[in-house]
Design a protein around this motif. Structure first.
Motif, PDB file in Angstrom:
ATOM      1  N   PRO A 189       5.674  15.379  -1.628  1.00 51.73           N
ATOM      2  CA  PRO A 189       7.147  15.361  -1.579  1.00 51.73           C
ATOM      3  C   PRO A 189       7.723  15.769  -0.226  1.00 51.73           C
ATOM      4  N   ASP A 190       6.998  16.612   0.537  1.00 50.66           N
ATOM      5  CA  ASP A 190       7.501  17.028   1.846  1.00 50.66           C
ATOM      6  C   ASP A 190       7.661  15.845   2.805  1.00 50.66           C
ATOM      7  N   ALA A 191       7.003  14.733   2.503  1.00 51.83           N
ATOM      8  CA  ALA A 191       7.157  13.542   3.335  1.00 51.83           C
ATOM      9  C   ALA A 191       8.595  13.021   3.293  1.00 51.83           C
ATOM     10  N   TYR A 192       9.315  13.345   2.238  1.00 54.67           N
ATOM     11  CA  TYR A 192      10.711  12.908   2.076  1.00 54.67           C
ATOM     12  C   TYR A 192      11.626  14.118   1.904  1.00 54.67           C
ATOM     13  N   LEU A 193      11.292  15.212   2.594  1.00 53.00           N
ATOM     14  CA  LEU A 193      11.979  16.474   2.380  1.00 53.00           C
ATOM     15  C   LEU A 193      13.483  16.381   2.607  1.00 53.00           C
ATOM     16  N   SER A 194      13.894  15.829   3.734  1.00 54.48           N
ATOM     17  CA  SER A 194      15.328  15.770   4.039  1.00 54.48           C
ATOM     18  C   SER A 194      16.068  14.834   3.090  1.00 54.48           C
ATOM     19  N   VAL A 195      15.416  13.764   2.666  1.00 57.19           N
ATOM     20  CA  VAL A 195      16.025  12.857   1.681  1.00 57.19           C
ATOM     21  C   VAL A 195      16.259  13.599   0.368  1.00 57.19           C
ATOM     22  N   ILE A 196      15.244  14.310  -0.089  1.00 60.47           N
ATOM     23  CA  ILE A 196      15.353  15.045  -1.351  1.00 60.47           C
ATOM     24  C   ILE A 196      16.443  16.110  -1.266  1.00 60.47           C
ATOM     25  N   GLU A 197      16.463  16.855  -0.165  1.00 60.13           N
ATOM     26  CA  GLU A 197      17.488  17.890  -0.011  1.00 60.13           C
ATOM     27  C   GLU A 197      18.881  17.286   0.045  1.00 60.13           C
ATOM     28  N   SER A 198      19.024  16.150   0.712  1.00 57.91           N
ATOM     29  CA  SER A 198      20.336  15.500   0.810  1.00 57.91           C
ATOM     30  C   SER A 198      20.843  15.061  -0.560  1.00 57.91           C
ATOM     31  N   LEU A 199      19.948  14.581  -1.389  1.00 58.36           N
ATOM     32  CA  LEU A 199      20.337  14.196  -2.749  1.00 58.36           C
ATOM     33  C   LEU A 199      20.762  15.427  -3.551  1.00 58.36           C
ATOM     34  N   HIS A 200      20.046  16.526  -3.392  1.00 58.69           N
ATOM     35  CA  HIS A 200      20.419  17.756  -4.086  1.00 58.69           C
ATOM     36  C   HIS A 200      21.784  18.261  -3.609  1.00 58.69           C
ATOM     37  N   HIS A 201      22.015  18.225  -2.291  1.00 56.42           N
ATOM     38  CA  HIS A 201      23.311  18.662  -1.762  1.00 56.42           C
ATOM     39  C   HIS A 201      24.445  17.869  -2.411  1.00 56.42           C
ATOM     40  N   SER A 202      24.234  16.567  -2.541  1.00 58.27           N
ATOM     41  CA  SER A 202      25.270  15.699  -3.091  1.00 58.27           C
ATOM     42  C   SER A 202      25.484  15.953  -4.573  1.00 58.27           C
ATOM     43  N   GLY A 203      24.397  16.214  -5.286  1.00 59.44           N
ATOM     44  CA  GLY A 203      24.535  16.528  -6.701  1.00 59.44           C
ATOM     45  C   GLY A 203      25.351  17.782  -6.915  1.00 59.44           C
ATOM     46  N   VAL A 204      25.070  18.815  -6.130  1.00 61.23           N
ATOM     47  CA  VAL A 204      25.826  20.067  -6.242  1.00 61.23           C
ATOM     48  C   VAL A 204      27.292  19.831  -5.914  1.00 61.23           C
ATOM     49  N   TYR A 205      27.547  18.991  -4.927  1.00 62.78           N
ATOM     50  CA  TYR A 205      28.924  18.686  -4.528  1.00 62.78           C
ATOM     51  C   TYR A 205      29.750  18.192  -5.715  1.00 62.78           C
ATOM     52  N   TYR A 206      29.124  17.375  -6.544  1.00 63.76           N
ATOM     53  CA  TYR A 206      29.835  16.825  -7.706  1.00 63.76           C
ATOM     54  C   TYR A 206      29.575  17.614  -8.983  1.00 63.76           C
ATOM     55  N   GLY A 207      28.828  18.715  -8.873  1.00 63.93           N
ATOM     56  CA  GLY A 207      28.574  19.539 -10.046  1.00 63.93           C
ATOM     57  C   GLY A 207      27.695  18.869 -11.083  1.00 63.93           C
ATOM     58  N   ARG A 208      26.791  18.001 -10.637  1.00 61.94           N
ATOM     59  CA  ARG A 208      25.906  17.280 -11.543  1.00 61.94           C
ATOM     60  C   ARG A 208      24.455  17.629 -11.258  1.00 61.94           C
ATOM     61  N   HIS A 209      23.645  17.512 -12.301  1.00 59.69           N
ATOM     62  CA  HIS A 209      22.213  17.728 -12.180  1.00 59.69           C
ATOM     63  C   HIS A 209      21.562  16.404 -11.773  1.00 59.69           C
TER      64      HIS A 209
END
Length: 553
Positions: free
Chosen positions: A306-326
């Motif tokens: 998963p670390d191969a796509y670390l920034s992609v994964i983190e960016s998706l998490h940031h966006s989910g939190v922004y909208y209050g969604r899991h």
């Protein structure tokens, strides 16, 4: 005088030195100090740009175009500062510079040696960040583990640097494993004792010890470590596993880690303000506790790590939190996708993302993913190679260009809709020669990309050799492909999308916007992609999906 903090690791690698360093950076910044960070890697590669992601995870690209270690992504996300090409250096880079100088005659008549020449060059790198910025504190993480042969010159350089800087202007934080032995029902301090002994044998006494463990390291254990390692008891800190890496700063803050650091360095411990960060972590836990999930399927080729796509994964998490969604992220191996199983494997995807990558392996699976997203109107985000496969899929299945692809994969293909960039022709060296760093992009009015960014001219970071082939521009646009982002001179196609009348949200970019996403400021394209995925999942319009808390406002 700029203060310097060095973070070393003991017992094993992959302990979380980078997260510890980044957390301290965030805490010091919250006290009003300007913090810059850097990573010193002892391996002989000049940079990680030519390494497989299976070796060191993703290659993180700085604004000024340096291919660096993934820890720099953590640094940027935690301290919210753009780092530079000086923020990551290796043994290979040090030796390359010294050998170049030797060949030029700079050392004519002299013998070039590890001491003083290599150590002096390393110390010059320590100072470079200080000289190039107005940082109050520079935090340097040393890659690898104390005791590694390859790291010895770096440790010696740190020892010399501390002596030259003077007492109170530097400190060393040693992050060490304190393992839990299940059969004994206790954590063991002996590995840390030996690691610190090794460090002290090289002339460095750590000022702080951070105990990494999957179990709590209580006060009595920390006191024992302090006693055997000649460190004050209140300078041994517990850093057991947290639910999220973003919880680590406050976990350490609750032990007054940053306060003790300020005291050791003679810095005025201004009042700490972690309110924005704490709001983010509160919203993150609230979102992740929800049973209803929006599923994003990421179709790549390095999915075993998963670390191969670390920034992609983190960016998706940031966006989910922004909208209050899991947001749940499923990594899919593109090599395993076939026309017979693609519908089954990608079933349940609320959004499909194809990230960057190189090489032929898994390409056809990625093309199938782009096709499924387009035909079934599933929100799609293509990143770098993800844009190229989206263009290839559109050319094949909408424009009738059978076998359309990139000349990276088939130099003799009939429809090379993706081709080598002109300035890459004749380039034979693989390291550091791609199109790298931030480049400007003009966004067309009325496009999804323009809506996401809210402005015409944007800058995103790049890492590629191949580009949209302008010979097919008219044919593709006549068929409905929208060129939503171009270089200011109009020559390079930077972003493409489908018309909203044809698809709810389908955007792809040649850039890597994930590198600029921050926990409290999600990358615009990721934010809007996740918004579209949430809307599709919940059966509502995109406009009805709004930030629940305004965390990034």
């Amino acid at each position: 005088m700029t203060k310097h903090i060095f973070v070393t690791g003991g017992v094993v690698s992959s302990l979380g030195k980078g997260i510890t360093a980044a957390s301290l950076g965030r805490l010091l910044k919250s006290r009003g100090y300007k913090v810059m960070m850097q990573k010193a890697d002892p391996y002989l590669n000049v940079d990680p740009g030519t390494m497989s992601p299976f070796q060191h995870g993703e290659v993180f690209v700085t604004e000024d175009g340096k291919e660096t270690d993934l820890d720099l992504g953590h640094y940027e996300r935690f301290i919210d500062e753009n780092l530079t090409s000086s923020s990551n250096f290796t043994t290979g880079l040090i030796y390359q510079s010294l050998i170049s100088r030797e060949r030029a005659g700079d050392f004519l008549g002299g013998t070039v040696q590890v001491i003083p020449h290599v150590t002096d060059a390393i110390k010059a790198q320590f100072r470079r960040v200080e000289e190039q910025t107005d940082a109050d504190v520079v935090i340097t993480e040393l890659g690898g583990t104390i005791g590694d042969i390859e790291g010895q010159s770096f440790v010696e350089a740190i020892r010399q640097f501390r002596k030259e800087k003077g007492h109170g202007n530097t400190l060393v934080i040693h992050v060490s494993l304190v393992p839990y032995i299940a059969a004994a029902h206790e954590v063991k301090t002996k590995p840390t004792q030996h690691s610190v002994k090794e460090l002290r044998s090289m002339g460095i006494q750590p000022d702080f010890i951070v105990c990494r463990s999957d179990h709590e390291v209580d006060a009595s254990i920390r006191a024992k470590i302090a006693h055997f390692c000649d460190v004050d008891e209140d300078c041994v800190f517990e850093n057991s596993d947290c639910p999220s890496i973003y919880d680590v700063p406050m976990h350490l803050a609750n032990q007054d880690f940053d306060l003790k650091v300020c005291q050791k360095l003679g810095l005025d411990p201004h009042k700490r303000d972690m309110s924005e960060w704490n709001r983010f972590t509160d919203y993150m836990h609230e979102a992740n506790a929800k049973e209803d999930v929006t599923t994003i399927k990421v179709v790549g080729k390095y999915t075993q790590l998963p670390d191969a796509y670390l920034s992609v994964i983190e960016s998706l998490h940031h966006s989910g939190v922004y909208y209050g969604r899991h947001v749940q992220i499923d990594l899919i191996d593109g090599e395993e996708l076939t026309p017979d199983n693609v519908d089954e494997v990608l079933a349940g995807a609320d959004g499909i993302l194809v990230p960057g990558g190189f090489g032929l392996r898994g390409i056809e699976g990625k093309v199938l993913s782009a096709n499924r997203a387009r035909v079934n109107k599933v929100p799609y985000l293509g990143i770098c190679l993800g844009m190229q496969v989206a263009v290839s899929e559109f050319a094949r299945n909408v424009c009738g260009m059978e076998g359309a692809t990139s000349t990276e994969f088939d130099a003799e293909c009939k429809y090379p809709v993706i081709d080598l960039m002109k300035d890459q022709e004749g380039v034979t060296d693989k390291g550091g020669t791609m199109r790298l760093g931030a480049y400007p992009c003009k966004l067309a009015e009325g496009t999804l990309a323009r809506e996401a960014y809210g402005e015409e001219l944007v800058y995103e970071r790049h890492r590629h050799r191949f580009e949209f082939n302008n010979a097919y521009r008219k044919q593709l646009t006549d068929a409905g492909l929208v060129l939503s982002g171009l270089s200011p001179d109009g020559h390079l196609v930077e972003m493409i999308e489908l018309r909203e009348s044809d698809h709810p949200w389908f955007v792809a970019t040649q850039a890597h916007p994930e590198f600029k996403s921050r926990p409290t400021k999600p990358a615009p394209l990721f934010r809007e992609f996740v918004r579209a995925a949430i809307a599709g999942h919940e059966g509502v319009g995109r406009g009805e999906v709004v930030p629940e808390h305004g965390v990034a406002e």
